[in-house]
Design a protein around this motif. Structure first.
Motif, mmCIF file in Angstrom:
data_model
loop_
_atom_site.group_PDB
_atom_site.id
_atom_site.type_symbol
_atom_site.label_atom_id
_atom_site.label_comp_id
_atom_site.label_asym_id
_atom_site.label_seq_id
_atom_site.Cartn_x
_atom_site.Cartn_y
_atom_site.Cartn_z
ATOM 1 N N ALA A 8 0.836 -1.210 0.000
ATOM 2 C CA ALA A 8 0.000 0.000 0.000
ATOM 3 C C ALA A 8 0.862 1.249 0.000
ATOM 4 C CB ALA A 8 -0.922 -0.007 1.216
ATOM 5 N N ARG A 9 0.462 2.212 -0.841
ATOM 6 C CA ARG A 9 1.196 3.474 -0.926
ATOM 7 C C ARG A 9 0.721 4.479 0.117
ATOM 8 N NH1 ARG A 9 -0.666 4.851 -6.752
ATOM 9 N NH2 ARG A 9 -2.533 3.998 -5.751
ATOM 10 N N ASP A 10 -0.546 4.376 0.474
ATOM 11 C CA ASP A 10 -1.118 5.318 1.434
ATOM 12 C C ASP A 10 -2.355 4.678 2.048
ATOM 13 O OD1 ASP A 10 -3.027 5.403 -0.556
ATOM 14 O OD2 ASP A 10 -2.668 7.484 -1.117
ATOM 15 N N PHE A 11 -3.101 5.442 2.830
ATOM 16 C CA PHE A 11 -4.257 4.885 3.525
ATOM 17 C C PHE A 11 -5.423 4.592 2.588
ATOM 18 C CE2 PHE A 11 -1.929 6.353 7.184
ATOM 19 C CZ PHE A 11 -2.271 5.431 8.161
ATOM 20 N N GLN A 12 -5.509 5.299 1.474
ATOM 21 C CA GLN A 12 -6.569 4.969 0.528
ATOM 22 C C GLN A 12 -6.355 3.579 -0.055
ATOM 23 O OE1 GLN A 12 -9.500 6.876 -0.368
ATOM 24 N NE2 GLN A 12 -9.885 4.751 -0.950
ATOM 25 N N ASP A 13 -5.110 3.241 -0.374
ATOM 26 C CA ASP A 13 -4.825 1.882 -0.843
ATOM 27 C C ASP A 13 -5.237 0.846 0.203
ATOM 28 O OD1 ASP A 13 -3.864 2.714 -3.252
ATOM 29 O OD2 ASP A 13 -1.748 2.300 -2.830
ATOM 30 N N THR A 14 -4.909 1.121 1.470
ATOM 31 C CA THR A 14 -5.270 0.182 2.531
ATOM 32 C C THR A 14 -6.786 0.088 2.681
ATOM 33 O OG1 THR A 14 -3.210 0.647 3.704
ATOM 34 C CG2 THR A 14 -4.949 -0.384 4.975
ATOM 35 N N ALA A 15 -7.493 1.201 2.542
ATOM 36 C CA ALA A 15 -8.959 1.179 2.606
ATOM 37 C C ALA A 15 -9.537 0.327 1.486
ATOM 38 C CB ALA A 15 -9.505 2.603 2.536
ATOM 39 N N ASP A 16 -8.987 0.445 0.283
ATOM 40 C CA ASP A 16 -9.454 -0.375 -0.836
ATOM 41 C C ASP A 16 -9.308 -1.851 -0.520
ATOM 42 O OD1 ASP A 16 -9.898 2.007 -2.124
ATOM 43 O OD2 ASP A 16 -8.082 1.906 -3.359
ATOM 44 N N MET A 17 -8.218 -2.223 0.139
ATOM 45 C CA MET A 17 -7.986 -3.626 0.484
ATOM 46 C C MET A 17 -8.932 -4.083 1.596
ATOM 47 S SD MET A 17 -3.831 -3.509 0.430
ATOM 48 C CE MET A 17 -2.942 -2.779 -0.955
#
Length: 806
Positions: free
Chosen positions: A722-731
């Protein structure tokens, strides 16, 4: 009267607790052997002092006083016409005598109220020389000598500190008699603390050599330094200091950012960085981020370092180039141009190098810090960029420095005029930042002392008793530990580490009111202490008393761990009134920002335009808010604002209670975002530099057990990419459940409405989860699981494995 009769008379006088006027009125009772004691005492007295001699006896001290002293005798009977007559046991004392040194030789043993006498001596506010014969170590029949009391060696520290004397130095006169010189205002003795410093001072650079000298300005007196080199790294492969300092204001570049360096930082109980960067085109940013995340705080040399590599991290702040503090503003006198190159790497004394540079009106330099020095004196300067590692990439240091000082880049290889007012303003800012650095170092050394119950070598005025108390605490003998902690605090009420352990003990057994009372009592002594106030605020908020707690929670802005991340802005701090343009600054961690982002949309009713400045990894996640969201980066340019507020202050402005907590900001996954091949997301650790990380993060073995569950996947960015928290949210969006320790992932998942189980530590639990609850009013989707005891992660993990089919 024969000897035995005299001894019986003395014993009877002692039994009646009376002053022996018969004995002290007889000059023959003044023993000549006491003269040697007076001669030794004179060695503790400076020339020219006014000396008040309490219980002066034969006035032998006067004969040995150094040159220029004024002798003021005081005794039960007049020894000459100068004598101040006082019966100390009758409550008489020369309280109004002006003196520079107080002496009491062979007096304390004959007193009925030694603590009261010592306090009156302390009230004279002068160094004190006294003697005492210890009980249990000298003559058994003390009454035969006329001695009324029998204090033992362990009693002395409490006796003296209780009277207000903070330091005692001295020497034994015999196996049982001590002579001491007491200081009324000297700081207490502190244990030495080991500090390792990693630098490039072996390279002979002008700046690197100068940085070694500046380091002493920021280290406390009890810091014991060991110097090691960054290139090659020569620190010991095992062991750790109390504090590790990476850099002395120098630059780090690619080959210095080794795994060995990061491992060293990670094993240090406290670590701080004082460095900048150069040759950024070839800089391994992943390694640098690993290093920064392992540091408690990075004092970055340039604002560009903060923006490029801090990226909103709460442990990064701008220092400036602290070497500017070694160069006073000066006026150049020589019109002969000076050109500086690699010859400055030689061994010319630093003071002569500075004087030589500051002599010239016009200076050209291909070295960074000679140019910085020239800015304080020259009228015109020029620089030539460094290209030491290849012929293509430049160091980038000159641009970063000039942006800091002048707010703009300057052309290379041509002369330009120096704006002295900008240099003075820069020196002022850096001086303030150095003061913050100095405070942070002291804080980290104190924190290294107060790591956990049972940690060794925590410094108080009674270190041995503290370590005994901590061992009882660690062994679970809480009643004995509490008694021991309180006994130390009775004698040393400012022993913060002792109070902290006692507070944690009380909280651990549910005695919250007693813990709160402990903090309130401490605040009576130090009402302006932000750390104590913040601790009290956290206790009150954890009890759900939000109306009382939020105003006290503002004290966090002055706590050393938070203060470095609070900006110094020229616009007013918002007080809740309507404004046209409002800046909201995310001043705490990622989890705090996600938790309090819910208030951003509510601000639209009070401000025409709201700008939320947040850490860069949160910027994409928070974009759907109905305010302007700006992530900290090198390109940030904020429009003019009318007022600003820390994000964490918004619950206060909205007068939040348990019943009026706004719903979470609804985090949404992006279409096409990456999904994980699993159903249960796991986050078992937080940021290593977090003050409570040792307790909140799971041990490796328990982390592995959780990840062994069918369908379990790690949510840590190093595992997911993950590059940032949006990437983590998508996951997270594709998962059924998230299990997390108290870290930002828990806030993120619960804000999405994802069923979230948060594992909370037994020790030092965060206020936001409240007390005695298995749910959270901040997040309806969240449930809380509590570590049952300090070493109880294994049982909790076993319960989760059973629940989730592991």
């Amino acid at each position: 009267m024969d000897l035995e009769s005299e001894l019986d008379r003395r014993r009877a006088t002692v039994a009646r607790q009376e002053t022996d006027r018969i004995r002290w009125s007889d000059p023959s009772a003044l023993e000549t052997s006491w003269t040697a004691r007076a001669e030794i005492a004179a060695g503790f007295i400076p020339r020219g002092a006014r000396v008040l001699d309490l219980g002066c006896g034969a006035m032998a001290l006067e004969r040995f006083l150094p040159e220029g002293c004024v002798y003021i005798p005081c005794d039960l009977v007049a020894r000459d016409d100068r004598t101040i007559v006082c019966d100390f046991n009758g409550g008489e004392f020369p309280d109004d005598v002006a003196c520079d040194v107080v002496v009491a030789l062979g007096v304390l043993e004959y007193l009925t109220d030694v603590p009261g006498f010592l306090k009156r001596m302390r009230a004279l506010d002068a160094p004190t020389v006294l003697t005492y014969n210890l009980g249990g170590e000298g003559p058994a029949d003390r009454a035969a000598l006329g001695w009324i009391n029998a204090y033992r060696r362990p009693d002395l520290p409490g006796l003296l500190t209780g009277a207000g004397f903070t330091r005692a130095v001295g020497r034994p006169l015999s196996p049982s008699e001590l002579m001491m010189r007491l200081e009324p205002d000297a700081p207490p003795r502190v244990a030495e603390r080991e500090v390792w410093v990693l630098s490039a001072s072996n390279h002979g650079n002008f700046g690197d050599r100068l940085g070694v000298h500046l380091l002493s300005q920021v280290l406390p007196p009890h810091a014991v330094v060991r110097h090691f080199m960054l290139d090659p790294l020569d620190a010991p492969p095992e062991g750790a200091p109390d504090l590790l300092i990476v850099g002395i204001g120098n630059s780090l570049y690619g080959e210095l950012l080794s795994d060995e360096l990061i491992a060293l930082v990670e094993r240090a109980p406290a670590a701080i960085g004082i460095f900048g960067t150069q040759y950024r085109e070839t800089l391994p940013t992943g390694q640098l981020h690993r290093l920064v995340d392992a540091l408690d705080i990075w004092f970055a040399r340039y604002e560009e370092d903060v923006l490029l590599y801090g990226q909103g991290r709460p442990n990064v702040r701008h220092l400036g180039d602290w070497l500017i503090d070694a160069f006073p503003m000066a006026q150049a006198t020589s019109d002969v141009p000076l050109t500086i190159g690699k010859e400055v790497l030689g061994n010319e004394p630093l003071d002569r190098t500075i004087e030589r540079i500051q002599r010239h009106v016009e200076v050209t330099s291909s070295r960074l810090h000679p140019l910085l020095c020239a800015l304080t004196s020259a009228q015109r300067v020029a620089y030539a960029e460094q290209r030491e590692f290849d012929s293509i990439n430049i160091s980038g240091k000159f641009r970063s420095m000039l942006m800091d000082v002048f707010g703009r880049d300057m052309p290379a290889d041509q002369l330009w005029s120096v704006d002295r007012s900008a240099v003075i303003a820069y020196k002022t800012r850096v001086r303030a930042n150095i003061d913050a650095l100095r405070r942070q170092i002291v804080t980290l050394l104190d924190r290294a002392d107060a790591r956990a119950p049972g940690a060794p070598a925590i410094q108080t005025k009674d270190k041995v008793r503290f370590e005994d108390a901590a061992r009882l605490h660690a062994a679970g003998e809480l009643g004995g530990a509490e008694t021991a902690y309180r006994a130390i605090l009775d004698q040393d009420p400012d022993a913060d580490v002792v109070r902290n352990n006692l507070f944690l003990l009380l909280e651990s057994v549910g005695r919250y009111a007693d813990g709160e009372a402990l903090l309130r009592e401490a605040l009576k002594r130090r009402p302006d202490d932000p750390s104590l106030t913040f601790r009290l605020a956290s206790a009150i908020l954890a009890d759900g008393r939000f109306a009382e707690g939020w105003p006290l929670y503002e004290s966090r802005l002055n706590v050393p761990s938070v203060a470095p991340h609070v900006p110094r802005l020229t616009i007013p701090v918002w007080a809740g009134q309507p404004v046209d343009r409002l800046l909201v600054w995310s001043e705490q961690g990622f989890g705090d920002a996600i938790q309090f982002a819910r208030y951003a949309n509510l601000l639209k009713a009070r401000a025409g335009e709201v700008t939320l400045l947040c850490q860069a990894p949160l910027a994409r996640l928070l974009q759907p808010l109905e305010v302007k969201v700006v992530g900290l980066s090198a390109e940030v340019k904020l429009p003019a604002q009318d007022a600003w507020t820390p994000l964490g202050s918004l619950p206060l402005h909205f007068q939040t209670t348990l019943e009026t907590i706004p719903p979470p900001f609804p985090v949404r996954a992006l279409a096409g975002g990456r999904k994980l091949d699993g159903r249960i997301g796991i986050a078992t650790r937080g940021r290593p530099s977090h003050a409570n990380d040792a307790h909140r993060s799971l041990p490796d073995a328990e982390s592995a057990r959780l990840l062994s569950m069918p369908g379990a996947v790690s949510l840590h960015p190093e595992d997911t990419g993950a590059r940032d928290f949006q990437d983590t949210a998508d996951m997270i969006a594709g998962l059924d459940h998230v299990i997390s320790v108290d870290t930002s992932v828990a806030h993120l998942a619960a804000s999405m409405g994802k069923p979230t189980t948060v594992l909370l530590p037994a020790l030092n639990r965060d206020w936001r989860w409240l007390r005695g609850r298995l749910d959270s009013p901040w997040y309806p989707a969240m449930r809380l699981r509590h570590q049952p005891r300090l070493d109880g992660w294994a049982d909790l993990v076993s319960a989760l494995l059973e629940e989730f089919g592991g």
